[in-house]
Design a protein around this motif. Sequence first.
Motif, PDB file in Angstrom:
ATOM      1  N   PHE A   2       0.834  -1.203   0.000  1.00 32.29           N
ATOM      2  CA  PHE A   2       0.000   0.000   0.000  1.00 32.29           C
ATOM      3  C   PHE A   2       0.868   1.252   0.000  1.00 32.29           C
ATOM      4  O   PHE A   2       0.607   2.207  -0.745  1.00 32.29           O
ATOM      5  N   ASN A   3       1.912   1.263   0.817  1.00 33.55           N
ATOM      6  CA  ASN A   3       2.799   2.410   0.897  1.00 33.55           C
ATOM      7  C   ASN A   3       3.523   2.625  -0.433  1.00 33.55           C
ATOM      8  O   ASN A   3       3.651   3.766  -0.889  1.00 33.55           O
ATOM      9  N   LEU A  44       1.248   4.186  -2.955  1.00 33.88           N
ATOM     10  CA  LEU A  44       1.096   5.621  -2.724  1.00 33.88           C
ATOM     11  C   LEU A  44       2.321   6.395  -3.196  1.00 33.88           C
ATOM     12  O   LEU A  44       2.193   7.509  -3.717  1.00 33.88           O
ATOM     13  N   CYS A  62       2.014   6.690  -6.928  1.00 35.15           N
ATOM     14  CA  CYS A  62       0.969   7.666  -7.251  1.00 35.15           C
ATOM     15  C   CYS A  62       1.455   9.092  -7.012  1.00 35.15           C
ATOM     16  O   CYS A  62       1.214   9.984  -7.835  1.00 35.15           O
ATOM     17  N   GLN A  63       2.141   9.307  -5.905  1.00 36.72           N
ATOM     18  CA  GLN A  63       2.642  10.649  -5.608  1.00 36.72           C
ATOM     19  C   GLN A  63       3.689  11.099  -6.621  1.00 36.72           C
ATOM     20  O   GLN A  63       3.718  12.270  -7.017  1.00 36.72           O
ATOM     21  N   MET A 103      -2.834  13.206  -0.575  1.00 30.00           N
ATOM     22  CA  MET A 103      -2.317  11.839  -0.658  1.00 30.00           C
ATOM     23  C   MET A 103      -1.097  11.677   0.235  1.00 30.00           C
ATOM     24  O   MET A 103      -0.855  10.601   0.797  1.00 30.00           O
ATOM     25  N   LEU A 117      -2.073  10.640   3.666  1.00 30.80           N
ATOM     26  CA  LEU A 117      -2.390   9.211   3.723  1.00 30.80           C
ATOM     27  C   LEU A 117      -1.123   8.377   3.697  1.00 30.80           C
ATOM     28  O   LEU A 117      -1.018   7.361   4.404  1.00 30.80           O
ATOM     29  N   TRP A 118      -0.143   8.804   2.908  1.00 31.15           N
ATOM     30  CA  TRP A 118       1.143   8.091   2.847  1.00 31.15           C
ATOM     31  C   TRP A 118       1.831   8.102   4.202  1.00 31.15           C
ATOM     32  O   TRP A 118       2.351   7.076   4.653  1.00 31.15           O
ATOM     33  N   SER A 175       0.149   5.738   6.611  1.00 29.53           N
ATOM     34  CA  SER A 175       0.292   4.312   6.282  1.00 29.53           C
ATOM     35  C   SER A 175       1.480   3.672   6.977  1.00 29.53           C
ATOM     36  O   SER A 175       1.551   2.444   7.111  1.00 29.53           O
TER      37      SER A 175
END
Length: 252
Positions: free
Chosen positions: A182-183, A186, A189-190, A219, A222-223, A226
Amino acid sequence: MARDWTRTFQDFFTIRRLWLFPLLAGSFWFLTLTILLVRWLAIGRPQYPGQVNPWVPFISDIAAHQFKPVFIIGCAVTGITFFGTVWAVHHVRYSPQFYGLTNDARWRRVTSSVAEIAGLAAAVSLLNLSIFDTEDAHVRHRHLLMGTFGGLFVSAVATTAVWWDQIWGPTVFVGLRKWCLFNTFLVVCQFSFGLSFVILMYQGHYRSSGILEWCLTYMGSLWLASFVGYIMFREGERPRLEDEAERQPLLV
């Protein structure tokens, strides 16, 4: 009495509570962004002097003209807890009290140190960015912004590289793989959002770049949060390998 306070301090900052760093970092950054955005919407979405984006103001546009103390305090707390997060994530990997990977490869140890140094640079740049985010400091603001993004990028990539073995490695701790995946998702995505933001901004597509900047920063909260999954003990027990049960001898 002094001994009681010392014991309380040591008990609170035990390794089992290091997960508070990423939780606070993500929460404070999310709260800071939300306060600025809601305030801008509540007063009728004004346009500020020097605002190049007529549709969606950049975060620095809002922070430079209103709620400056909120932005400084939010960046200060986020910067401190962010560095605490980076340090904690790499500390638990090698601490005998947690994952205890003391025989880790040398390149991972070096990369871990690079991630911590870059995290410290990003935290300091973020704090200075909030202080010097003014109308008459555009060049300084740009340099500090690039310093913050650069430090974040190096720290994120280095941290991902260090923990990559918990995604595809032969020995993975229980419950850690999904957090690493998940990390890493992210981080990718970032990076994509950040690259698109820079390209669109310098090409003059301010509406799209403004939206991307807000998405990128949210985001980021959220990162940060996480990393709680990296640092928390599972069910109050010591970290266990996924195949640990298979390697234990059967009791007759």
